[in-house]
Scaffold this motif. Structure first.
Motif, PDB file in Angstrom:
ATOM      1  N   ASP A  89      -4.732   6.232 -14.008  1.00 35.42           N
ATOM      2  CA  ASP A  89      -5.064   5.348 -12.892  1.00 35.42           C
ATOM      3  C   ASP A  89      -6.443   5.748 -12.359  1.00 35.42           C
ATOM      4  O   ASP A  89      -6.584   6.768 -11.679  1.00 35.42           O
ATOM      5  N   LEU A  90      -7.457   4.950 -12.691  1.00 36.15           N
ATOM      6  CA  LEU A  90      -8.841   5.273 -12.333  1.00 36.15           C
ATOM      7  C   LEU A  90      -9.018   5.414 -10.826  1.00 36.15           C
ATOM      8  O   LEU A  90      -9.679   6.346 -10.362  1.00 36.15           O
ATOM      9  N   GLU A  91      -8.449   4.513 -10.058  1.00 40.97           N
ATOM     10  CA  GLU A  91      -8.618   4.581  -8.601  1.00 40.97           C
ATOM     11  C   GLU A  91      -7.982   5.846  -8.018  1.00 40.97           C
ATOM     12  O   GLU A  91      -8.575   6.514  -7.175  1.00 40.97           O
ATOM     13  N   ALA A  92      -6.791   6.185  -8.474  1.00 44.37           N
ATOM     14  CA  ALA A  92      -6.128   7.390  -7.972  1.00 44.37           C
ATOM     15  C   ALA A  92      -6.899   8.645  -8.390  1.00 44.37           C
ATOM     16  O   ALA A  92      -7.089   9.565  -7.592  1.00 44.37           O
ATOM     17  N   LEU A  93      -7.341   8.676  -9.644  1.00 41.95           N
ATOM     18  CA  LEU A  93      -8.080   9.839 -10.132  1.00 41.95           C
ATOM     19  C   LEU A  93      -9.378  10.028  -9.366  1.00 41.95           C
ATOM     20  O   LEU A  93      -9.713  11.147  -8.962  1.00 41.95           O
ATOM     21  N   THR A  94     -10.111   8.956  -9.138  1.00 38.57           N
ATOM     22  CA  THR A  94     -11.393   9.089  -8.437  1.00 38.57           C
ATOM     23  C   THR A  94     -11.186   9.524  -6.985  1.00 38.57           C
ATOM     24  O   THR A  94     -11.951  10.340  -6.474  1.00 38.57           O
ATOM     25  N   SER A  95     -10.149   9.042  -6.342  1.00 47.84           N
ATOM     26  CA  SER A  95      -9.858   9.483  -4.965  1.00 47.84           C
ATOM     27  C   SER A  95      -9.519  10.967  -4.926  1.00 47.84           C
ATOM     28  O   SER A  95      -9.982  11.704  -4.046  1.00 47.84           O
ATOM     29  N   ARG A  96      -8.703  11.419  -5.893  1.00 48.17           N
ATOM     30  CA  ARG A  96      -8.354  12.852  -5.945  1.00 48.17           C
ATOM     31  C   ARG A  96      -9.587  13.701  -6.257  1.00 48.17           C
ATOM     32  O   ARG A  96      -9.731  14.807  -5.735  1.00 48.17           O
ATOM     33  N   LEU A  97     -10.471  13.192  -7.105  1.00 47.84           N
ATOM     34  CA  LEU A  97     -11.710  13.919  -7.398  1.00 47.84           C
ATOM     35  C   LEU A  97     -12.536  14.118  -6.137  1.00 47.84           C
ATOM     36  O   LEU A  97     -13.003  15.224  -5.859  1.00 47.84           O
ATOM     37  N   VAL A  98     -12.732  13.051  -5.378  1.00 42.42           N
ATOM     38  CA  VAL A  98     -13.521  13.162  -4.146  1.00 42.42           C
ATOM     39  C   VAL A  98     -12.847  14.141  -3.184  1.00 42.42           C
ATOM     40  O   VAL A  98     -13.495  15.046  -2.651  1.00 42.42           O
ATOM     41  N   LEU A  99     -11.563  13.985  -2.957  1.00 48.42           N
ATOM     42  CA  LEU A  99     -10.845  14.847  -2.016  1.00 48.42           C
ATOM     43  C   LEU A  99     -10.928  16.311  -2.438  1.00 48.42           C
ATOM     44  O   LEU A  99     -11.200  17.192  -1.626  1.00 48.42           O
ATOM     45  N   THR A 100     -10.727  16.584  -3.716  1.00 47.97           N
ATOM     46  CA  THR A 100     -10.719  17.967  -4.213  1.00 47.97           C
ATOM     47  C   THR A 100     -12.117  18.565  -4.246  1.00 47.97           C
ATOM     48  O   THR A 100     -12.332  19.684  -3.776  1.00 47.97           O
ATOM     49  N   LEU A 101     -13.081  17.844  -4.809  1.00 49.42           N
ATOM     50  CA  LEU A 101     -14.414  18.415  -4.996  1.00 49.42           C
ATOM     51  C   LEU A 101     -15.227  18.500  -3.714  1.00 49.42           C
ATOM     52  O   LEU A 101     -16.205  19.241  -3.652  1.00 49.42           O
ATOM     53  N   GLY A 168     -23.400  22.231   4.459  1.00 56.45           N
ATOM     54  CA  GLY A 168     -22.620  22.489   5.663  1.00 56.45           C
ATOM     55  C   GLY A 168     -22.868  21.495   6.780  1.00 56.45           C
ATOM     56  O   GLY A 168     -22.615  21.780   7.948  1.00 56.45           O
ATOM     57  N   LEU A 169     -23.339  20.305   6.422  1.00 54.65           N
ATOM     58  CA  LEU A 169     -23.677  19.299   7.430  1.00 54.65           C
ATOM     59  C   LEU A 169     -22.516  18.388   7.786  1.00 54.65           C
ATOM     60  O   LEU A 169     -22.587  17.693   8.796  1.00 54.65           O
ATOM     61  N   GLU A 170     -21.478  18.366   6.947  1.00 53.31           N
ATOM     62  CA  GLU A 170     -20.329  17.493   7.193  1.00 53.31           C
ATOM     63  C   GLU A 170     -19.048  18.228   6.851  1.00 53.31           C
ATOM     64  O   GLU A 170     -19.044  19.086   5.970  1.00 53.31           O
ATOM     65  N   PRO A 171     -17.960  17.846   7.513  1.00 45.89           N
ATOM     66  CA  PRO A 171     -16.655  18.442   7.154  1.00 45.89           C
ATOM     67  C   PRO A 171     -16.093  17.780   5.900  1.00 45.89           C
ATOM     68  O   PRO A 171     -16.587  16.745   5.450  1.00 45.89           O
ATOM     69  N   ALA A 172     -15.058  18.385   5.358  1.00 49.03           N
ATOM     70  CA  ALA A 172     -14.368  17.807   4.204  1.00 49.03           C
ATOM     71  C   ALA A 172     -13.802  16.443   4.588  1.00 49.03           C
ATOM     72  O   ALA A 172     -13.396  16.239   5.735  1.00 49.03           O
ATOM     73  N   PRO A 173     -13.765  15.506   3.650  1.00 51.16           N
ATOM     74  CA  PRO A 173     -13.244  14.176   3.968  1.00 51.16           C
ATOM     75  C   PRO A 173     -11.722  14.182   4.102  1.00 51.16           C
ATOM     76  O   PRO A 173     -11.033  15.001   3.507  1.00 51.16           O
ATOM     77  N   SER A 174     -11.240  13.246   4.884  1.00 53.81           N
ATOM     78  CA  SER A 174      -9.793  13.021   4.969  1.00 53.81           C
ATOM     79  C   SER A 174      -9.381  12.260   3.712  1.00 53.81           C
ATOM     80  O   SER A 174     -10.240  11.709   3.002  1.00 53.81           O
ATOM     81  N   PRO A 175      -8.088  12.171   3.423  1.00 56.35           N
ATOM     82  CA  PRO A 175      -7.663  11.369   2.265  1.00 56.35           C
ATOM     83  C   PRO A 175      -8.152   9.920   2.344  1.00 56.35           C
ATOM     84  O   PRO A 175      -8.578   9.355   1.334  1.00 56.35           O
ATOM     85  N   ALA A 176      -8.145   9.331   3.534  1.00 51.71           N
ATOM     86  CA  ALA A 176      -8.609   7.944   3.673  1.00 51.71           C
ATOM     87  C   ALA A 176     -10.109   7.843   3.411  1.00 51.71           C
ATOM     88  O   ALA A 176     -10.574   6.894   2.751  1.00 51.71           O
ATOM     89  N   GLU A 177     -10.877   8.812   3.890  1.00 57.16           N
ATOM     90  CA  GLU A 177     -12.322   8.814   3.646  1.00 57.16           C
ATOM     91  C   GLU A 177     -12.619   9.019   2.158  1.00 57.16           C
ATOM     92  O   GLU A 177     -13.525   8.381   1.615  1.00 57.16           O
ATOM     93  N   ALA A 178     -11.856   9.883   1.510  1.00 54.28           N
ATOM     94  CA  ALA A 178     -12.035  10.106   0.073  1.00 54.28           C
ATOM     95  C   ALA A 178     -11.749   8.829  -0.699  1.00 54.28           C
ATOM     96  O   ALA A 178     -12.475   8.482  -1.645  1.00 54.28           O
ATOM     97  N   GLU A 179     -10.717   8.118  -0.299  1.00 52.97           N
ATOM     98  CA  GLU A 179     -10.372   6.867  -0.977  1.00 52.97           C
ATOM     99  C   GLU A 179     -11.477   5.825  -0.801  1.00 52.97           C
ATOM    100  O   GLU A 179     -11.847   5.136  -1.750  1.00 52.97           O
ATOM    101  N   ALA A 182     -14.439   6.836  -3.025  1.00 54.81           N
ATOM    102  CA  ALA A 182     -14.141   6.538  -4.434  1.00 54.81           C
ATOM    103  C   ALA A 182     -14.218   5.035  -4.691  1.00 54.81           C
ATOM    104  O   ALA A 182     -14.774   4.599  -5.704  1.00 54.81           O
ATOM    105  N   SER A 183     -13.672   4.239  -3.783  1.00 49.06           N
ATOM    106  CA  SER A 183     -13.709   2.778  -3.947  1.00 49.06           C
ATOM    107  C   SER A 183     -15.142   2.265  -3.977  1.00 49.06           C
ATOM    108  O   SER A 183     -15.485   1.385  -4.774  1.00 49.06           O
ATOM    109  N   ALA A 184     -15.992   2.818  -3.110  1.00 42.87           N
ATOM    110  CA  ALA A 184     -17.397   2.396  -3.079  1.00 42.87           C
ATOM    111  C   ALA A 184     -18.103   2.768  -4.383  1.00 42.87           C
ATOM    112  O   ALA A 184     -18.909   1.989  -4.900  1.00 42.87           O
ATOM    113  N   ALA A 185     -17.780   3.938  -4.938  1.00 44.09           N
ATOM    114  CA  ALA A 185     -18.391   4.354  -6.202  1.00 44.09           C
ATOM    115  C   ALA A 185     -17.960   3.417  -7.326  1.00 44.09           C
ATOM    116  O   ALA A 185     -18.789   2.995  -8.152  1.00 44.09           O
TER     117      ALA A 185
END
Length: 194
Positions: A89-101, A168-179, A182-185
């Motif tokens: 699932d490309l959408e799920a994988l890309t969201s997890r990539l953003v959240l993790t990385l 160090g200019l921004e905090p880690a994204p929330s799951p919704a922000e990661a999604e 990923a959707s924009a990419a």
């Protein structure tokens, strides 16, 4: 040094699979803490053994030398990206990539590699092979013959937000922000409607 299990002194005999996995996780947890606090060069296997409450021999048996420990720490992030082996699932994988990385641990490890790559070139190579190259390969496999490449998509999944994280200019994204990221990419490459 006597090994101590989480619930007291270790029993004699061959450890169970669960105990082996728990011990390996204990070593990797300690390694993450030490690497992020002291850098790669500032961590010896003796220090890691003391922090993980295991013997140096146990580290070699369960993980390997210091480079192998670092590679295993980076590889452990793959569990979050490739949840349950799911890579179809490309959408799920890309969201997890953003959240993790974009997470604090991944960003910390990335900073460490950049800082120490000149002194420890094998570290940079193992980091890339265990992390970014695996992700690019997985994305490429999912994209197949599309006009977009795995490298293009991976670059968009990191991009400027990842650079701001590294600085160090921004905090880690929330799951919704990661999604959303990923959707924009995906949309930018014509792989998803906006």
């Amino acid at each position: 040094m006597d090994e101590v299990a989480a619930d007291g002194p270790r029993k004699r005999g061959r450890p169970t699979r669960s105990e082996r996995e728990q011990r390996r996780e204990q070593i990797l947890d300690a390694a993450v803490r030490l690497f992020l606090e002291h850098g790669y060069g500032g961590v010896s296997l003796d220090r890691l053994a003391a922090e993980a409450k295991v013997t140096k021999r146990t580290i070699y048996v369960y993980v390997g030398d210091k480079t192998a420990v670092f590679t295993a720490v980076v590889g452990r992030l793959n569990r979050d990206v490739f949840a349950d082996g799911e890579t179809t699932d490309l959408e799920a994988l890309t969201s997890r990539l953003v959240l993790t990385l974009h997470s604090d641990v991944a960003v910390g490890l990335h900073r460490l590699v950049i800082a120490e790559a000149k002194q420890f070139p094998e570290l940079a190579g193992s980091f890339y092979a265990a992390g970014p190259q695996r992700y690019v390969d997985a994305l490429s496999a999912l994209l197949g013959p599309s006009a977009a490449t795995g490298e293009q998509l991976f670059a968009l999944l990191l991009g400027e937000p990842h650079r701001r994280r590294l600085l160090g200019l921004e905090p880690a994204p929330s799951p919704a922000e990661a999604e959303r990221h990923a959707s924009a990419a995906l949309a930018a490459l014509g792989l998803r409607a906006t």
